[in-house]
Scaffold this motif. Sequence first.
Motif, PDB file in Angstrom:
ATOM      1  N   ILE A 102     117.519  56.592 129.531  1.00  0.00           N
ATOM      2  CA  ILE A 102     117.312  55.869 128.450  1.00  0.00           C
ATOM      3  C   ILE A 102     118.068  54.694 128.548  1.00  0.00           C
ATOM      4  CG2 ILE A 102     117.365  55.915 126.001  1.00  0.00           C
ATOM      5  CD1 ILE A 102     116.970  59.220 125.857  1.00  0.00           C
ATOM      6  N   HIS A 103     117.487  53.537 128.129  1.00  0.00           N
ATOM      7  CA  HIS A 103     118.115  52.520 127.967  1.00  0.00           C
ATOM      8  C   HIS A 103     117.571  51.353 126.878  1.00  0.00           C
ATOM      9  CE1 HIS A 103     115.176  49.986 130.103  1.00  0.00           C
ATOM     10  NE2 HIS A 103     115.013  51.317 131.137  1.00  0.00           N
ATOM     11  N   ARG A 104     118.348  50.307 126.774  1.00  0.00           N
ATOM     12  CA  ARG A 104     117.796  49.116 125.699  1.00  0.00           C
ATOM     13  C   ARG A 104     116.665  48.562 126.620  1.00  0.00           C
ATOM     14  NH1 ARG A 104     118.524  49.481 120.348  1.00  0.00           N
ATOM     15  NH2 ARG A 104     120.834  49.462 119.945  1.00  0.00           N
ATOM     16  N   THR A 105     115.927  47.854 125.653  1.00  0.00           N
ATOM     17  CA  THR A 105     114.818  47.025 126.517  1.00  0.00           C
ATOM     18  C   THR A 105     115.450  45.864 127.070  1.00  0.00           C
ATOM     19  OG1 THR A 105     113.331  47.574 124.614  1.00  0.00           O
ATOM     20  CG2 THR A 105     112.669  45.379 126.061  1.00  0.00           C
ATOM     21  N   ALA A 106     114.805  45.506 128.445  1.00  0.00           N
ATOM     22  CA  ALA A 106     115.274  44.331 129.263  1.00  0.00           C
ATOM     23  C   ALA A 106     113.751  43.516 129.039  1.00  0.00           C
ATOM     24  CB  ALA A 106     115.546  44.962 130.629  1.00  0.00           C
ATOM     25  N   ASP A 116     112.733  27.913 121.729  1.00  0.00           N
ATOM     26  CA  ASP A 116     111.749  28.620 120.776  1.00  0.00           C
ATOM     27  C   ASP A 116     111.088  29.790 121.508  1.00  0.00           C
ATOM     28  OD1 ASP A 116     112.323  26.915 118.723  1.00  0.00           O
ATOM     29  OD2 ASP A 116     110.316  25.712 118.663  1.00  0.00           O
ATOM     30  N   THR A 117     110.666  29.544 122.762  1.00  0.00           N
ATOM     31  CA  THR A 117     110.397  30.750 123.504  1.00  0.00           C
ATOM     32  C   THR A 117     111.323  31.661 123.841  1.00  0.00           C
ATOM     33  OG1 THR A 117     108.835  28.992 124.500  1.00  0.00           O
ATOM     34  CG2 THR A 117     109.149  31.301 125.737  1.00  0.00           C
ATOM     35  N   LEU A 118     112.542  31.486 124.206  1.00  0.00           N
ATOM     36  CA  LEU A 118     113.790  32.174 124.262  1.00  0.00           C
ATOM     37  C   LEU A 118     114.132  33.054 123.121  1.00  0.00           C
ATOM     38  CD1 LEU A 118     115.861  29.866 126.702  1.00  0.00           C
ATOM     39  CD2 LEU A 118     114.315  32.044 127.254  1.00  0.00           C
ATOM     40  N   ARG A 119     113.955  32.398 121.971  1.00  0.00           N
ATOM     41  CA  ARG A 119     114.262  33.233 120.563  1.00  0.00           C
ATOM     42  C   ARG A 119     113.262  34.126 120.087  1.00  0.00           C
ATOM     43  NH1 ARG A 119     116.859  28.091 119.495  1.00  0.00           N
ATOM     44  NH2 ARG A 119     115.144  26.867 118.758  1.00  0.00           N
ATOM     45  N   LEU A 120     112.108  33.531 120.345  1.00  0.00           N
ATOM     46  CA  LEU A 120     111.055  34.452 120.229  1.00  0.00           C
ATOM     47  C   LEU A 120     111.176  35.807 121.265  1.00  0.00           C
ATOM     48  CD1 LEU A 120     108.239  35.423 118.705  1.00  0.00           C
ATOM     49  CD2 LEU A 120     107.072  34.012 120.374  1.00  0.00           C
ATOM     50  N   ARG A 121     111.405  35.620 122.241  1.00  0.00           N
ATOM     51  CA  ARG A 121     111.397  36.620 123.450  1.00  0.00           C
ATOM     52  C   ARG A 121     112.309  37.731 122.770  1.00  0.00           C
ATOM     53  NH1 ARG A 121     108.963  38.854 127.812  1.00  0.00           N
ATOM     54  NH2 ARG A 121     107.529  37.370 127.436  1.00  0.00           N
ATOM     55  N   ALA A 122     113.804  36.923 122.613  1.00  0.00           N
ATOM     56  CA  ALA A 122     114.765  38.032 122.065  1.00  0.00           C
ATOM     57  C   ALA A 122     114.533  38.811 120.929  1.00  0.00           C
ATOM     58  CB  ALA A 122     116.053  36.898 121.612  1.00  0.00           C
ATOM     59  N   GLU A 123     113.927  38.024 119.922  1.00  0.00           N
ATOM     60  CA  GLU A 123     113.314  38.839 118.606  1.00  0.00           C
ATOM     61  C   GLU A 123     112.376  39.593 118.907  1.00  0.00           C
ATOM     62  OE1 GLU A 123     111.698  36.000 115.675  1.00  0.00           O
ATOM     63  OE2 GLU A 123     113.572  34.543 115.878  1.00  0.00           O
TER      64      GLU A 123
END
Length: 159
Positions: A102-106, A116-123
């Motif tokens: 089990i692990h967090r999403t990568a 904006d693309t990076l922020r959206l991907r993080a969200e």
Amino acid sequence: MNNQPQLPKEMYVSAVAWIDDQFVQKLLGIFSAAINNKTKTVHLLLQSTGGVVQSGIAAYNFLTNIPVNLITYNGGNVASIAILIYLAGKVRRTSNNAIFLIHRTASTITGPAFPDTLRLRAEWTEADDKNTETIWRRYITMPEDKWTFLDNKTDLIIR
């Protein structure tokens, strides 16, 4: 006259696969045929290192809402998003030497990306984490201090 072969009332399916949209499409096809044929029980043997989070969540949502007695098996290694498919079983079985990871999403972004693309991907990644953690906690009983691996962004191996 129906020319389609009749499926048995109990089916055995093996899924040794990367979890992605193509896998989910095949899985939905198999289970749709089982439902249409009034198959009562499906045994699903899983062996997977994981895959695409959204595909795994879609498979989990489908499998937990079908009118079939689903029995899932860990074939040796069920990791990452494949754990959700394993957890979808009404009955879950595993051998003594099976492993869960089990692990967090990568998340991966290829090529140039605007802020904006990076922020959206993080969200999006955080939303995936919230969804998967909610499902894990519904089924996995573990002392609260063991769940700290999520805060530390590390992996947890369960044997």
